[in-house]
Each structure stands twice: as C-alpha cells, then as structure tokens.
Design an enzyme around this catalytic site. Structure first.
Site, PDB file in Angstrom:
ATOM      1  N   HIS A 152       0.865  -1.073  -0.073  1.00 43.91           N
ATOM      2  CA  HIS A 152      -0.023  -0.034   0.006  1.00 43.91           C
ATOM      3  C   HIS A 152       0.826   1.346   0.006  1.00 43.91           C
ATOM      4  O   HIS A 152       1.049   1.819  -1.102  1.00 43.91           O
ATOM      5  CB  HIS A 152      -0.990  -0.148   1.171  1.00 43.91           C
ATOM      6  CG  HIS A 152      -1.763   1.139   1.217  1.00 43.91           C
ATOM      7  ND1 HIS A 152      -2.118   1.826   2.616  1.00 43.91           N
ATOM      8  CD2 HIS A 152      -2.419   2.040   0.435  1.00 43.91           C
ATOM      9  CE1 HIS A 152      -3.048   2.764   2.289  1.00 43.91           C
ATOM     10  NE2 HIS A 152      -3.117   2.988   1.160  1.00 43.91           N
ATOM     11  N   CYS A 201      -0.569   0.216   9.515  1.00 41.51           N
ATOM     12  CA  CYS A 201      -0.530   1.685   9.300  1.00 41.51           C
ATOM     13  C   CYS A 201      -1.862   1.946   8.835  1.00 41.51           C
ATOM     14  O   CYS A 201      -2.665   2.910   9.091  1.00 41.51           O
ATOM     15  CB  CYS A 201       0.467   1.908   7.931  1.00 41.51           C
ATOM     16  SG  CYS A 201       2.129   2.011   8.421  1.00 41.51           S
ATOM     17  N   HIS A 202      -2.367   0.929   7.771  1.00 38.74           N
ATOM     18  CA  HIS A 202      -3.722   0.998   6.966  1.00 38.74           C
ATOM     19  C   HIS A 202      -4.619   0.097   7.159  1.00 38.74           C
ATOM     20  O   HIS A 202      -5.500   0.048   6.293  1.00 38.74           O
ATOM     21  CB  HIS A 202      -3.712   1.974   5.573  1.00 38.74           C
ATOM     22  CG  HIS A 202      -2.767   2.886   5.642  1.00 38.74           C
ATOM     23  ND1 HIS A 202      -1.491   3.075   5.371  1.00 38.74           N
ATOM     24  CD2 HIS A 202      -2.940   4.367   6.190  1.00 38.74           C
ATOM     25  CE1 HIS A 202      -0.969   4.211   5.603  1.00 38.74           C
ATOM     26  NE2 HIS A 202      -1.977   4.900   5.948  1.00 38.74           N
ATOM     27  N   GLY A 203      -4.186  -0.941   7.792  1.00 41.23           N
ATOM     28  CA  GLY A 203      -5.100  -2.256   7.966  1.00 41.23           C
ATOM     29  C   GLY A 203      -5.347  -3.343   6.881  1.00 41.23           C
ATOM     30  O   GLY A 203      -6.198  -3.534   6.509  1.00 41.23           O
ATOM     31  N   PRO A 248      -6.301  -1.969   1.938  1.00 40.83           N
ATOM     32  CA  PRO A 248      -6.255  -1.190   0.792  1.00 40.83           C
ATOM     33  C   PRO A 248      -5.038  -1.669   0.079  1.00 40.83           C
ATOM     34  O   PRO A 248      -4.686  -0.969  -1.047  1.00 40.83           O
ATOM     35  CB  PRO A 248      -5.864   0.520   1.747  1.00 40.83           C
ATOM     36  CG  PRO A 248      -5.591  -0.153   3.107  1.00 40.83           C
ATOM     37  CD  PRO A 248      -6.178  -1.297   3.367  1.00 40.83           C
TER      38      PRO A 248
END
Lengths: 311, 420, 198
Positions: C143, C162-164, C177
């Site tokens: 990502h 960080c963003h799953g 993501p």
C-alpha cells in the site's frame, strides 16, 4: 610563527652535533661509500655526501633508486602476475603487522581472480560482525564485500605491540610516501610523468637494510631501531628487516629474493593505493587525443575567421 | 525572442555583451585568460557540487569518504582529481591573468574599480582554496589549517578570541571542518557574483589592449562573436589539454604525499608546506624572523603577508606613469620581468625548509616585492622616458603587419598571435 | 561576419560543421561522468546480492534479512500454514498474480508460485521436498511502504498496522487497501541451508 620558528631553531641546535658528525662523514669516507655504491650500481651517493654538509641532517640519507614499473608512463598497465605475487607477500608477511582497511576483498577481481576465488580468499579471513540478536559481536568468515581486517584494533594497540611505533596502514602508503626530488629534477618529472616515487621508496627501503652505518651514525642510533639509509625521516626505523630470501614461495617461478619480493609488494601497494590508475591513464589518452584534434580544428577555424582582419 | 525581450531583455543583454560587443582587434592570447577563468569557475562548481553528494564533513569519516569517492563512486577518481587539479589550474590562470593586467596596465584609470573587483575575487579564491584543502582531512589539511588560522593569534589581545571563533574550539576539529565545508560551498557563488560585477565593470570601460591606446573608432574593434569567441575557445581547449595532461597522467604531482595520511592532531608532519599557489606569500610570512620595534616577528610576518595583497588594492594610485602598456616603457619592462622572476623565486623559497640561506633569500625577495610597488612604480613613472605611442590601435596593427589591408594569406595574419 | 575567404564555401561550411560536431561530442562525453556518479557505487553494488544462512530457523520461525535497504522476511512456515495457503482458491484472491521475480510476470498466485525460487525450471513439479514451507518475501506493504507485523491479522499471515491490510500465510493480500501481494525477490537456495538473495 612565534612558536614555529624558535622550535625550528631549537631543532637546528639540537641536531647541530649530528650535522657536524655528518659533515665529517661526508668528507672522510666519501670515497669508500662511492666505491661501494658504484659496485651496487646506484648513483645516490654523491647526493648523500652533499647532504652531509648541510647544517641540519636531511633524510633520507640516500635517495631511492628509480625502478622500471609496468604501470609507469602514459600507457602504464598492471603486471597481473606481479600483483598476485605482491598480494601473496602482503598476506603471508606484511599483514601480520600492517592493515589495509580501505581495500575490500571484492576489489581483488582486478587482480585476475574470479568470483569463486575471491569468495574463497575472503573466507580465509575472520571478520567481526554484529551485534546479533543477543547484542553480542560475533566472528564470521569474510565475504567479498568485507574489507581487509586490520591486525590491531586501533593505532594505540598497534603502537603498544610494536615498541611504540604503529605500523602504518597499507591502503594509501604508496601515495603517502615520496622522497623530495629537488630542483631541477621536479621540472623534468613534468615531462617524464614520474609518479612512482612511492613504490620506488618502498622498494628501496625494503632492500636497504643490508648497509652498514658509519660509526658516527651508529653511535647516534636509538636502541631498538634498525639502520636504513633510505628511511625517509631518520637514520633508522623501528621496523626490523621484514623479509628474507625464500620466505614466500612463488608458484610462477619468479625469483624468491628480497629484491623481487620488494618489487612485487611495492607494485601491489601502488595498486591498493590507486586502483583506478590504469583506467585513468587509458581514459586520459582518449581525452588528450580528442582535445588535440579539437584544438587543431578550432585553430583552423580561428585562422579563417581572422583571415581578413590584421591584428 | 522578441516576446521575451519585451518583458525581460535578457537576450538583448547577452547579444550586446557577448555577440556584438566590440573588442580591440589587437588582443593577443594573454587576453584569453579571463574566459579560461570563467570556464574553470564553472568546472570547479560542477565538480564540487557532485563531490558534495558523496563527501561527509565529519572528522571521523571525512578522510574515508574521500577515499570512497576515489575507489567506489563511478568516475569518482576523475571528478575528485578534476576538482583538486582544477584548483591549481584556476590559480595558474589567475596568476597569468594578473600578470597580464600588470604588464598592460589594466589597473590604470578608468579601470580602477575593475582591478579592485579582481583583487577581491583573488582574495575570495584564496579563502575558498584554503578551506577546500582542509576538507580531505589529511595531515597537510589539518596542519595547514592549524598554521593558517594561527595567523590571527599574532594580533595582540583580539588574536586568540578571533582564532577560537574561527575554529569553533581551541584547536582545529570537527566544528572547524563543518564550517569550512559550509563556507567552501558558499564562497564560489560569491566569487561568481563578484565575477558578474567584474565583467560589468569591464564592459563599461572596455578592454585594454597591448598598445594601451584607447579605442578611438569602430575600425579599432571587431565584434566579440565570432572573433573573440573563437580565439578564446581555442585558448580554452589548449589550456584544457594541459589540464587533462596533469589530471590523467600526474594528478598527484601538485599535491603533497602527507595528505594521504589521515589527520592526526598529535603528530605534525616533518615539513609543512601550503599548496603551491600560496608559496610566495608563505615565503614572505617566514622571511620576517626579527622584531621590528614594538612589532614582534610573528606579527610582522603576518602583516607582511596580508600587506602583500593589500598593496594590490592601491596599485592604481601607486603607478605614476601615464603610459599603460609596458611595451612602451623600456625601463619598467626590465623591472616587470624582475618582479615575475622574484615572485617565482619566492614560490620556490616557500617550499624550502626555513633555514639559511632560504630565509635571508626570502627577505631579499620580500623587500623587492614591496619595493616594486612602493618605490619602483611611483618613481619610475616620473623619471622614465617612454617610447612613442602609436596614434591608434589600427595604426599599430597596420604598422606591424606591413601596411597591408585585408585579403592577405591567413598564415601571415595569424603569426603575430603567438607573441605573448 | 567579416570573413573574407577565397576557399569554396562548401569546404568552409564543412569545417564549421565538423568543429561544431566535435564540440557537441566532447560536451556529451563530458556530461556522462557527472550523471553516472549518481548511480549506486561499487560498495553498494557489492551488497546488492546477499547470502543468508537459514540453518538456525526452525519450523514456525522467521528471520529478517536486510537486502538493498529493505527487510526480507524468511519464514519456515508450519505444515498447517502451508495447507491453509494451498486451500485458497485463486478466485478468492484480491490480487491473482504471483508477484514473484523468479517467475514470469503473469504467473498465477498459487502457493507454489509464491515460494518458488530461481533454479526450478520444471515449475512447481521439481521443487525439492521441504522447500515449499520456505517463504522468502520483501516485507514491505504494497500500500504505502510500511513494514507489516508477522503472524497477525485475520488470515494468520501479516498485518500492516498503518492502514489495516491483511495478508495470508503466503503473503497474499486478502483484505485492506493494499493493491498487490507482497513481492518475492530474486532468490535461490545455493545449498539446503543457504539462500542467496539478489
């Protein structure tokens, strides 16, 4: 200057008795030395005798002999076999005391070794790495990207183990030592492209231990030092004669003499100090050729442009 | 172009300055060093910027980072040798440029400001070169920095605080290295700025020429392009060829072997010498070995050394002769060449150890150096009988080339070029 | 320009063109070293290929090696993890491409394609026994470049905090993501216990 000049004066006074001794030396046994020198075939004795008259002694007592090196001159190139022999001498003799910390094992491919040979060579060395997961430093066999390990952890340890004089690192020594050439020789050097003062000096030093000091010089020598008239900063140095005939075995049939060892290790040290030397000279030839042709063209154009204009 | 010219007259400026700009037709090759210097400023800045991408200004790793450039960086050996030898060639060119100015009286009215700007550039160059030499952090770097910053301790009372301010400590160390790197990066751009002023001042007054007679009509000049462009270009390439010879075949000839030993604050090299281009000034510094009244020998030496450059600022007013070109001053011509020989001798003396007979020879050289500016130039202008000056540049040129007009064989026309 | 010349114009033009051409060639050649110096230097290139000894990595353990400035996860997966990864249908994958530098760019993201190194010309068929549990993977979330945590997330593989983004036990993106499976670097087993990466 306030400090420097009195210091120099004091040094001058301190060395004055020595200088006198040299003056006597220069006048007395000059013929003797000259005869010896003639037998050996060098021409440095005259200069040495002249140096003897100066108020402060100038070192080296004798100037190094100029050798033939394959890497000298505009088309200089390495003698690969010689570099390999020099590496062997370094590894088996010099490396006991002298490091070469700026040269990596991977650089040895320039000496004609292939990847596997370099790997095998590197693996013969033990390199410290770490810290590992436990925070400890650990030893492992060398890999090509490692640098030659130094025999002492730091220069203080090196000095302590060697009678107070730390053995210098070899990485740049061939460029870090040069006996001053003096006027007018340094002018001629511009045209002869003499750049081999370092290897000449190293060769002269390694082969210069056999000579006997005059009695005056002998009396002035510090205990634990070894007389060598080629040493650049004194009459004697702390390094004992490092190598003797037949100490290193050559596989290629080159003579196993101190002279040959010295030539080989000097050439090797020049490579270590300036690994891009051959590439540099080869590039230089192309660039010079280009610039001369370009200058010629510009000159013709310039004459055309100015042809109608007296000036 | 016209669109841009109406908004920013840069094309017009370039055209007026470097294409249509009239130059005296009789300029010889001694006048090409200005262009060569501009070229070398560019070379030094370009190589310097790329070297700074690899260099580390930290006393622990500076020496090794330079060796990494020499060994591992692509073309690093060439870029580094270019920068180191480029500095030397910059000074070769600037000394020839200065001697050209001295010979042809380029400092005389109305070109005083042009000359003073040149002396300022020279001072900035010396500062830049000195600080650049410290960066490789070899033995000569370190001890050169120690000695040169030691100059300031010669001044009573304020000397020691000034030295500590410069060094950022009590001796040359990491703080010194860092600020020298910063300033070494800055000063070349200041040089470039002063160069712009220098060229501006030049284009206001116009160039001198070997006769010293001012331009009187358009017949005396030729357009900058192509005449001066091609001549400068040819001289640049010849100079570059000499540069390439040193760079590729003997890159360490002008350097000192001790600078391949890493700096060691506890061990002084046997014989400290500055780079060759500082040697004449260094000889003058060491020539003063005696106290002069209240001024001790150390301060005396420093004052003499600084004075040797300060005196250049006053040169336009020290020379009383109204004749510009030395070619028409038979007596001064002798003194000029004595001055050149004296400067070279001082350079040689600067490289010798500080002992007899070199110290008293240096003193003789120093006395002549100052005598030349402070006695010879003012007095000679009053007593000398100059040769008859030509009426104009064109007259001089035509007299030299036998009165012929255009259309003569190119070879004959080009031959006088070779006269320096 | 005030050139007065009796030679033929052709010859003069040729001279000017030749000089200009030589100047251009010289300038171009002079520019190259200034550009090339920005490329990785010899010391950096010497570390572009590393050898990692994995003899101490037991089943269910991982080590992280640093290669070209990035972490490379080397994990000897448990038999259960291998089975889990093998059991996933390609159609369930967010990114069906193997992203393995040792395989063609369009190789499907089967488990065998995720663990294949160089030197197995016959595809998965000649992969020596005991190699399929070794996963060698660049540990950088696809990502925005964070380093995922191991043995975490909804699929028992890796989880990027960080963003799953959730990765499975073969390092394939399953949820979140990140657009691609984590990359497999060029590597090869030079012996049973040594992996050469690069």
């Amino acid at each position: 200057m306030k400090k420097l000049l009195p210091a120099l004066l004091a040094a001058g006074l301190a060395f004055a008795p020595m200088g006198l001794a040299f003056a006597q030396d220069g006048q007395g046994p000059t013929e003797n030395t000259a005869a010896e020198e003639a037998a050996v075939g060098t021409d440095a004795s005259v200069e040495a005798a002249e140096e003897g008259h100066a108020a402060t002694p100038h070192y080296p007592i004798r100037h190094p002999e100029q050798m033939d090196w394959s890497f000298a001159g505009p088309f200089g190139h390495w003698d690969i076999a010689q570099l390999q022999r020099g590496l062997k001498v370094y590894k088996e003799v010099c490396a006991a005391c002298h490091g070469m910390r700026l040269v990596a094992f991977r650089n040895l491919d320039a000496l004609g070794y292939n990847e596997d040979q370099v790997k095998a060579f590197a693996a013969e060395y033990t390199v410290q790495d770490g810290p590992n997961g436990d925070g400890e430093m650990f030893d492992r066999p060398g890999i090509p990207s490692d640098y030659f390990p130094s025999p002492f952890p730091n220069s203080a340890a090196a000095a302590a183990a060697n009678n107070g004089a730390a053995p210098p690192d070899f990485s740049l020594l061939a460029k870090a030592r040069a006996v001053e050439r003096g006027f007018p020789t340094f002018v001629f050097d511009l045209f002869s492209q003499y750049q081999e003062a370092g290897p000449d000096y190293i060769h002269a030093l390694l082969t210069g231990y056999d000579e006997q000091p005059s009695p005056e010089v002998e009396a002035s020598l510090q205990p634990g030092t070894y007389y060598n008239p080629y040493f650049i900063s004194g009459p004697a140095l702390a390094m004992p004669p490092p190598i003797s005939d037949d100490q290193v075995e050559y596989a290629d049939g080159a003579p196993q003499t101190v002279d040959q060892y010295s030539r080989d290790v000097s050439a090797f040290m020049m490579w270590a100090a300036e690994p891009h030397l051959v590439e540099r000279k080869a590039t230089g030839f192309v660039v010079m050729l280009f610039l001369v042709v370009f200058a010629g063209l510009l000159f013709v154009v310039k004459r055309r442009v100015w042809a109608g204009t007296p000036h | 172009m016209q669109w841009l010219d109406a908004r920013l007259p840069l094309p017009r400026l370039v055209y007026d300055s470097f294409v249509a700009y009239p130059v005296p037709r009789n300029l010889n090759y001694a006048y090409t060093f200005g262009g060569i210097l501009a070229l070398f400023l560019v070379v030094q800045i370009l190589t310097g910027v790329v070297l700074a991408m690899h260099y580390a200004a930290n006393s622990a790793i500076a020496f090794d980072s330079v060796e990494k450039i020499m060994r591992d960086v692509n073309w690093g050996w060439m870029l580094r040798y270019m920068h180191a030898n480029g500095a030397s060639f910059f000074f070769i060119a600037v000394y020839l440029h200065i001697f050209r100015g001295l010979y042809y009286g380029s400092y005389k009215a109305p070109r005083e400001v042009l000359w003073i700007l040149g002396v300022i550039i020279f001072l900035l160059m010396m500062a830049t070169a000195f600080m650049g030499y410290v960066l490789p952090w070899g033995q000569m770097s370190f001890w050169g920095a120690t000695v040169i910053t030691g100059f300031f301790t010669a001044f009573p009372l304020i000397g020691d605080p000034i030295q500590q301010l410069l060094l950022g400590g009590f001796a040359v160390d990491n703080a010194t290295l860092n600020r020298f790197f910063s300033l070494h990066y800055l000063l070349p751009f200041m040089i470039a700025g002063v160069v712009i002023l220098h060229v501006w001042a030049l284009h206001v007054t116009g160039q001198t020429n070997p006769t010293g007679v001012e331009v009187k009509s358009s017949k005396d000049t030729v357009p900058f392009t192509p005449h001066a462009t091609i001549k400068d270009g040819f001289a640049m390439v010849v100079f570059l060829a000499i540069f390439a010879y040193m760079l590729f075949y003997m890159p360490n000839y002008l350097g000192h072997p001790d600078n391949y030993i890493e700096a060691n604050p506890l061990k002084t090299p046997a014989h400290i010498v500055p780079e060759w281009y500082f040697l004449p000034f260094y000889a003058m510094l060491r020539a003063i070995t005696f106290n002069i009244g209240p001024i001790d020998s150390k301060l005396g030496g420093v004052l003499v050394m600084f004075g040797s450059i300060i005196v250049l600022f006053f040169l336009p007013w020290l020379d009383t002769s109204r004749i510009r070109s030395t070619a028409y001053r038979p007596m001064y011509k002798i003194f000029f060449w004595v001055f050149v020989a004296n400067a070279i001798m001082l350079g040689w003396l600067g490289s010798k150890p500080a002992e007899a007979p070199y110290t008293w020879l240096s003193l003789v050289g120093t006395i002549y150096y100052f005598g030349h500016f402070l006695i010879v130039l003012p007095v000679l202008g009053l007593v000398e009988t100059p040769k008859r000056l030509p009426g104009s540049i064109t007259e001089a040129v035509l007299a030299k080339s036998g009165g012929g007009g255009g259309g003569r064989p190119a070879g004959a026309a080009a031959a006088p070029d070779t006269k320096g | 320009m005030s050139v007065h010349d009796t030679a033929e114009p052709n010859r003069r033009d040729f001279l000017y063109i030749a000089t200009g051409a030589v100047a251009a060639v010289g300038a171009a050649a002079a520019v190259w070293p200034f550009i090339d110096q920005m490329n990785p230097d010899a010391a950096t290139l010497a570390l572009a290929e590393i050898e990692v000894d994995v003899s101490q990595v037991a089943e269910g353990q991982s080590i992280t090696a640093k290669w070209r400035g990035k972490p490379v996860f080397i994990r000897q997966r448990t038999a259960q993890e291998v089975e889990e990864a093998k059991g996933v249908a390609l159609s369930d994958l967010k990114d069906p491409i193997a992203r393995n530098a040792n395989l063609p760019a369009d190789a499907p993201a089967t488990d065998i394609n995720r663990v294949m190194g160089a030197g197995s010309p016959g595809g998965g068929a000649d992969l020596p026994a005991g190699r399929e549990q070794w996963l060698v993977m660049i540990g950088v979330c696809t990502h925005l470049g964070c380093i995922p945590n191991g043995q975490a997330g909804d699929y028992g593989g890796w989880f990027c905090p960080c963003h799953g983004s959730h990765y499975d036990t073969a390092g394939r993106i399953r949820f979140g993501p990140a657009p691609e499976n984590m990359a497999i670097p060029p590597f090869e087993f030079t012996s049973d216990t040594v992996i050469r990466i690069g």
